[in-house]
Motif scaffolding. Structure first.
Motif, short mmCIF file in Angstrom:
data_model
loop_
_atom_site.label_atom_id
_atom_site.label_comp_id
_atom_site.label_asym_id
_atom_site.label_seq_id
_atom_site.Cartn_x
_atom_site.Cartn_y
_atom_site.Cartn_z
N SER A 138 20.14 7.61 -21.48
CA SER A 138 19.19 6.54 -21.75
C SER A 138 17.80 7.13 -21.93
CB SER A 138 19.18 5.54 -20.59
OG SER A 138 18.06 4.69 -20.69
N LYS A 139 17.01 6.50 -22.80
CA LYS A 139 15.66 7.01 -23.05
C LYS A 139 14.80 6.98 -21.79
CE LYS A 139 13.59 2.63 -24.57
NZ LYS A 139 12.84 1.96 -25.66
N ASP A 140 15.13 6.11 -20.84
CA ASP A 140 14.34 6.01 -19.61
C ASP A 140 14.86 6.90 -18.49
OD1 ASP A 140 12.48 4.17 -20.59
OD2 ASP A 140 13.79 2.48 -20.16
N ASP A 141 15.97 7.61 -18.72
CA ASP A 141 16.50 8.49 -17.69
C ASP A 141 15.53 9.64 -17.43
OD1 ASP A 141 18.79 7.08 -17.28
OD2 ASP A 141 20.06 8.34 -18.55
N PRO A 142 15.37 10.03 -16.17
CA PRO A 142 14.55 11.22 -15.88
C PRO A 142 15.16 12.46 -16.54
CG PRO A 142 15.02 9.97 -13.87
CD PRO A 142 15.89 9.42 -14.95
N LYS A 143 14.30 13.33 -17.01
CA LYS A 143 14.75 14.57 -17.64
C LYS A 143 13.88 15.71 -17.13
CE LYS A 143 15.71 11.84 -21.79
NZ LYS A 143 15.06 10.61 -21.27
N SER A 144 14.33 16.92 -17.34
CA SER A 144 13.53 18.07 -16.92
C SER A 144 13.64 19.19 -17.93
CB SER A 144 13.97 18.56 -15.53
OG SER A 144 15.29 19.07 -15.58
N ILE A 145 12.59 19.98 -18.00
CA ILE A 145 12.55 21.19 -18.81
C ILE A 145 12.41 22.35 -17.85
CG2 ILE A 145 11.33 22.47 -20.60
CD1 ILE A 145 10.26 19.77 -21.63
N GLY A 146 13.41 23.20 -17.78
CA GLY A 146 13.38 24.36 -16.90
C GLY A 146 13.31 25.64 -17.71
N ILE A 147 12.33 26.49 -17.42
CA ILE A 147 12.21 27.77 -18.11
C ILE A 147 12.08 28.89 -17.08
CG2 ILE A 147 11.20 26.73 -20.18
CD1 ILE A 147 8.46 27.69 -19.27
N TRP A 148 12.44 30.11 -17.48
CA TRP A 148 12.29 31.26 -16.59
C TRP A 148 11.88 32.47 -17.42
CZ3 TRP A 148 16.28 35.34 -15.69
CH2 TRP A 148 17.25 35.37 -16.70
N ASN A 149 11.40 33.50 -16.75
CA ASN A 149 10.82 34.64 -17.47
C ASN A 149 11.84 35.71 -17.84
OD1 ASN A 149 11.18 35.63 -14.83
ND2 ASN A 149 9.37 36.94 -14.92
N GLY A 150 13.13 35.39 -17.71
CA GLY A 150 14.17 36.30 -18.17
C GLY A 150 14.39 37.50 -17.29
N VAL A 151 13.83 37.48 -16.07
CA VAL A 151 13.95 38.63 -15.17
C VAL A 151 14.56 38.17 -13.86
CG1 VAL A 151 12.76 40.51 -13.99
CG2 VAL A 151 11.90 39.69 -16.20
N ARG A 152 15.76 38.65 -13.55
CA ARG A 152 16.35 38.35 -12.25
C ARG A 152 15.93 39.44 -11.27
NH1 ARG A 152 19.45 34.14 -12.23
NH2 ARG A 152 20.56 33.42 -14.10
N SER A 153 14.90 39.13 -10.49
CA SER A 153 14.33 40.13 -9.59
C SER A 153 13.68 39.42 -8.42
CB SER A 153 13.28 40.97 -10.33
OG SER A 153 12.48 41.70 -9.43
N ASP A 154 13.85 39.99 -7.22
CA ASP A 154 13.20 39.44 -6.03
C ASP A 154 11.70 39.66 -6.06
OD1 ASP A 154 15.63 38.62 -5.04
OD2 ASP A 154 15.94 40.40 -3.80
N GLN A 155 11.22 40.50 -6.98
CA GLN A 155 9.80 40.83 -7.01
C GLN A 155 9.06 40.24 -8.21
OE1 GLN A 155 9.56 45.12 -6.67
NE2 GLN A 155 9.81 45.04 -4.46
N VAL A 156 9.71 40.13 -9.36
CA VAL A 156 8.98 39.68 -10.55
C VAL A 156 9.65 38.50 -11.27
CG1 VAL A 156 7.83 41.87 -10.96
CG2 VAL A 156 10.07 41.46 -11.99
N GLY A 157 10.73 37.94 -10.72
CA GLY A 157 11.32 36.75 -11.31
C GLY A 157 10.39 35.55 -11.21
N ALA A 158 10.52 34.60 -12.12
CA ALA A 158 9.66 33.42 -12.12
C ALA A 158 10.34 32.28 -12.86
CB ALA A 158 8.32 33.73 -12.77
N SER A 159 10.03 31.05 -12.48
CA SER A 159 10.57 29.89 -13.16
C SER A 159 9.57 28.74 -13.08
CB SER A 159 11.91 29.46 -12.55
OG SER A 159 11.74 29.05 -11.20
N ILE A 160 9.67 27.84 -14.05
CA ILE A 160 8.83 26.64 -14.10
C ILE A 160 9.73 25.46 -14.46
CG2 ILE A 160 6.90 25.45 -15.21
CD1 ILE A 160 5.74 28.18 -15.91
N THR A 161 9.56 24.35 -13.78
CA THR A 161 10.30 23.12 -14.09
C THR A 161 9.31 21.98 -14.22
OG1 THR A 161 12.24 23.86 -12.86
CG2 THR A 161 12.10 21.52 -13.37
N VAL A 162 9.40 21.25 -15.34
CA VAL A 162 8.57 20.08 -15.56
C VAL A 162 9.47 18.85 -15.64
CG1 VAL A 162 6.85 18.98 -17.05
CG2 VAL A 162 6.91 21.47 -16.86
#
Length: 244
Positions: free
Chosen positions: A79-103
């Protein structure tokens, strides 16, 4: 480190407008890139690393066609009114330099929307990977400029276990509130950084620790943040989540 934010989207934004939301986020990405080169490239989050790396979020600063197509396919039939999210990450699986953003987007006008960022950190550094507290505050200010935030918190993820009020944001390393605050109102703060918008003060970033990175295992750091939370709540300046 984790950043958590809430805002209210404009009512004229079309639902599932991936182009607009990715474009709106881009100035934040550009600023992060200047702070840390490991935050230069971003990909849509996927069920596997291989799948995620196939969908670059941006092509030369503009939202990529593959990302928009992938998001459209993911939410096809919703549905057009359903909540949605955009999740992105920096392509690095690391305990030191990994990062992600969710809107979080859509979902109607009743509930506020959110932006969350997770930044893994190298242990033992005096500054965050985004720099010192002033440098981090630039990122918070940019987010406020774009989203008109109700609040933003920034600090270690596990501070949520240490904050005073379960139903309100915690101060952690720093907290943005849409109020003009003075040292007389928050004497426990180590720094108060005004956030400007169109030559007017939009709000204030309250900093609990200035000489090093906030450490949730340092009881002095936790006490400083807790004391600020109590001071703000006593003045009815620390909002409840239910009221946002």
């Amino acid at each position: 480190m984790n950043l958590s934010e809430q805002h209210r989207d404009r009512t004229d934004l079309p639902n599932a407008d991936w182009q607009t939301h990715l474009s709106r986020l881009r100035p934040v990405i550009d600023l992060l890139k200047r702070k840390d080169r490991e935050l230069s490239e971003w990909y849509l989050q996927g069920e596997s690393e291989q799948e995620a790396l196939q969908h670059r979020a941006y092509d030369d600063k503009v939202p990529s066609t593959t990302a928009i197509d992938a998001l459209s396919k993911e939410y096809a039939g919703k549905s057009k009114d359903d909540p949605k999210s955009i999740g992105i990450w920096n392509g690095v699986r690391s305990d030191q330099v990994g990062a992600s953003i969710t809107v979080e987007i859509d979902g109607g006008e009743i509930f506020s929307k959110s932006l969350d960022m997770s930044l893994n950190e190298k242990m033992g550094n005096r500054n965050s990977r985004l720099g010192d507290y002033n440098s981090v505050a630039e990122v918070l200010s940019k987010i406020v400029e774009i989203y008109g935030s109700f609040y933003i918190t920034f600090g270690p993820y596990f501070y949520f276990k240490e904050k005073v009020f379960e139903d309100r944001p915690g101060v952690s390393w720093m907290l943005y509130l849409p109020h003009t605050l003075t040292a007389a109102q928050v004497p426990e703060a180590r720094a108060l950084i005004p956030v400007m918008r169109e030559d007017k003060q939009q709000g204030t970033i309250i900093v609990s620790v200035t000489d090093e990175v906030f450490d949730v295992n340092n009881r002095d750091h936790v006490k400083a943040a807790n004391d600020i939370e109590i001071r703000l709540a006593d003045q009815d300046l620390l909002p409840r989540f239910v009221d946002l």
